[in-house]
Design an enzyme around this catalytic site. Structure first.
Site, PDB file in Angstrom:
ATOM      1  N   LYS A   1     -18.623   2.114 -13.119  1.00  0.00           N
ATOM      2  CA  LYS A   1     -17.904   0.828 -12.791  1.00  0.00           C
ATOM      3  C   LYS A   1     -17.739  -0.179 -13.560  1.00  0.00           C
ATOM      4  O   LYS A   1     -16.603  -0.828 -13.719  1.00  0.00           O
ATOM      5  CB  LYS A   1     -18.371   0.322 -11.309  1.00  0.00           C
ATOM      6  CG  LYS A   1     -18.024  -0.737 -10.607  1.00  0.00           C
ATOM      7  CD  LYS A   1     -18.851  -1.308  -9.408  1.00  0.00           C
ATOM      8  CE  LYS A   1     -19.226  -0.124  -8.153  1.00  0.00           C
ATOM      9  NZ  LYS A   1     -19.867  -0.632  -7.046  1.00  0.00           N
TER      10      LYS A   1
ATOM     11  N   LYS B   1     -30.064  -0.370 -11.675  1.00  0.00           N
ATOM     12  CA  LYS B   1     -29.942  -0.409 -10.287  1.00  0.00           C
ATOM     13  C   LYS B   1     -31.493  -0.719  -9.916  1.00  0.00           C
ATOM     14  O   LYS B   1     -32.195  -0.081 -10.562  1.00  0.00           O
ATOM     15  CB  LYS B   1     -29.164   0.627  -9.440  1.00  0.00           C
ATOM     16  CG  LYS B   1     -28.730   0.503  -8.027  1.00  0.00           C
ATOM     17  CD  LYS B   1     -27.488  -0.473  -8.051  1.00  0.00           C
ATOM     18  CE  LYS B   1     -26.837  -0.735  -6.458  1.00  0.00           C
ATOM     19  NZ  LYS B   1     -25.640  -1.378  -6.668  1.00  0.00           N
TER      20      LYS B   1
ATOM     21  N   LYS C   1     -26.653  -3.785 -15.651  1.00  0.00           N
ATOM     22  CA  LYS C   1     -26.215  -4.673 -14.467  1.00  0.00           C
ATOM     23  C   LYS C   1     -26.043  -3.893 -13.172  1.00  0.00           C
ATOM     24  O   LYS C   1     -25.429  -2.896 -13.236  1.00  0.00           O
ATOM     25  CB  LYS C   1     -24.732  -5.353 -14.850  1.00  0.00           C
ATOM     26  CG  LYS C   1     -24.353  -6.368 -14.012  1.00  0.00           C
ATOM     27  CD  LYS C   1     -24.786  -7.722 -14.011  1.00  0.00           C
ATOM     28  CE  LYS C   1     -24.498  -8.870 -13.016  1.00  0.00           C
ATOM     29  NZ  LYS C   1     -25.330  -8.614 -11.897  1.00  0.00           N
TER      30      LYS C   1
ATOM     31  N   THR D   1     -16.819  -8.855  -3.217  1.00  0.00           N
ATOM     32  CA  THR D   1     -16.840  -7.405  -2.898  1.00  0.00           C
ATOM     33  C   THR D   1     -15.565  -6.959  -1.942  1.00  0.00           C
ATOM     34  O   THR D   1     -14.736  -6.318  -2.061  1.00  0.00           O
ATOM     35  CB  THR D   1     -18.090  -6.880  -2.523  1.00  0.00           C
ATOM     36  OG1 THR D   1     -19.069  -7.098  -3.345  1.00  0.00           O
ATOM     37  CG2 THR D   1     -17.947  -5.125  -2.538  1.00  0.00           C
TER      38      THR D   1
END
Length: 422
Positions: free
Chosen positions: A100, A112, A76, A196
């Site tokens: 994370k 990523k 992810k 975020t």
């Protein structure tokens, strides 16, 4: 940061992350072979993307997808479009996503993606063609149970919509959960756009309570005023903080009397930059980072605080809104100076928590409302912070990043051992 300083910073983001991993690994007593496994991605895919430009000429771009670790679940992480993207950067960011997701106890590993491109130089048609060709090259390696991309630097819900449409065309699977950060009409989560920033503000409030006595009246400087910086400023102002400085790529402004967040957002939208805010003093990004404040939130790009400017930082607390804004050297300097640094893998994890809710909603049929999602994001962030703070106190002479990474890495290692991967 001037070019001379940038050139002196020879270590790239991947080197920085490996250095941090080995530091924590030493504290946890991990062996060299385990650290080698953790620092090496499971798969890195490089793709060549060719599109026909508006001028009729073929344009060629290079892109990557790094799938770092799948011990805790499918990969992810976001996809960024930037002219300076490198393979090492994408690998480093995928590693950070592993930590994370582990820290927030999400059922994901780390991934990523990136394309080396300046999207501002493409027409909308060229941008769409580029995005669709990226999915054409990667569709075999992504899926809602395999790898779930999302927006990152210079990508947005529209690009996710093109990704989704292309994926469905190629595979024949109406799998809306394969991408997150989508438009609401395609199963996107209303809270995702600000998740975020909400997470950064929530962590800033929690850390201010521990280290500064509270968020009320605390002065805040935010470097970077894109999606993350904008929403962070809005939520912190609502929480009672005083925003005194913000910047974007063109420069910044500082006003000790406080900045009207809504006004500066409108000015940036209408003029293209915060530097056109009528009050306060105009400053460079370098000057902004070393200006006096209670809380500094670097929310732009990596390595902006390094061994050269870290000794000059005047903030009492740093909260990392961006990924990797402090180098390993800067971490050491802040620790020596007694300035707490709340790490990126905790501070900016609200985005991936929002993505998790969107993914789960798509999987199960839109079962959570925006208000419920918002409460879940705040709760997850607060719980994660409390866990990191307790670990920080337990470890003694270590910083918050070490505490956060220790929790994350232990979970990943334990999962790998349980599965027979180690």
């Amino acid at each position: 940061m001037n070019s001379a300083v940038q050139e002196t910073l020879t270590s790239n983001l991947y080197d920085q992350q490996v250095k941090k991993l080995y530091h924590v690994g030493g504290i946890l007593g991990l062996t060299e072979d385990v650290l080698q496994v953790l620092s090496t991605p499971e798969r890195v895919i490089q793709v060549k993307i060719e599109i026909k430009g508006a001028d009729g000429k073929v344009k060629t771009f290079v892109g990557w997808r790094s799938q770092h670790n799948s011990a805790l679940g499918p990969y992810k992480g976001g996809v960024r479009y930037h002219p300076d993207v490198t393979q090492d950067e994408v690998i480093a960011l995928s590693m950070m996503m592993t930590w994370k997701n582990s820290l927030l106890q999400l059922p994901y590993g780390g991934g990523k993606g990136g394309i080396r491109v300046d999207p501002s130089k493409l027409t909308k048609e060229e941008l769409e063609a580029l995005s669709r060709r990226y999915v054409d090259a990667l569709y075999k390696y992504i899926g809602s149970d395999i790898d779930i991309p999302a927006p990152d630097v210079n990508t947005n819900p529209q690009i996710m919509a093109w990704y989704l449409d292309e994926y469905i065309k190629i595979t024949g699977k109406a799998d809306f959960a394969v991408f997150t950060g989508k438009p609401i009409e395609l199963g996107g989560l209303p809270a995702r756009i600000y998740s975020t920033g909400l997470g950064v503000a929530t962590i800033a409030k929690a850390s201010a309570k521990k280290f500064l006595g509270g968020i009320e009246g605390a002065t805040v400087i935010i470097q970077g005023f894109g999606n993350v910086g904008t929403y962070t400023a809005k939520f912190l102002q609502e929480m009672g903080a005083k925003i005194i400085g913000v910047s974007d790529s063109k420069g910044g402004v500082i006003d000790p009397n406080g900045i009207d967040v809504q006004k500066i957002i409108e000015i940036k939208e209408s003029t293209g930059s915060v530097i056109n805010y009528p009050s306060g003093k105009k400053v460079t990004n370098d000057e902004l980072l070393i200006s006096e404040c209670d809380i500094l939130i670097p929310a732009a790009l990596e390595n902006v605080i390094n061994k050269f400017n870290a000794p000059k930082v005047k903030a009492k607390l740093i909260v990392e809104g961006a990924n990797g804004p402090l180098t390993a050297d800067a971490d050491a300097i802040m620790k020596e100076r007694g300035i707490p640094v709340v790490p990126d893998i905790l501070a900016n994890a609200g985005g991936v928590v929002g993505s998790y809710v969107e993914w789960a909603n798509n999987k199960m049929g839109e079962i959570m409302s925006e208000e419920e999602a918002r409460k879940l994001i705040i709760q997850r962030m607060e719980n994660a912070f409390e866990g990191v703070y307790q670990k920080y106190n337990k470890l003694g002479d270590q910083d918050l990043r070490t505490a956060a990474m220790a929790i994350s890495i232990e979970r990943v290692v334990n999962a790998m051992k349980a599965r027979g991967m180690l």
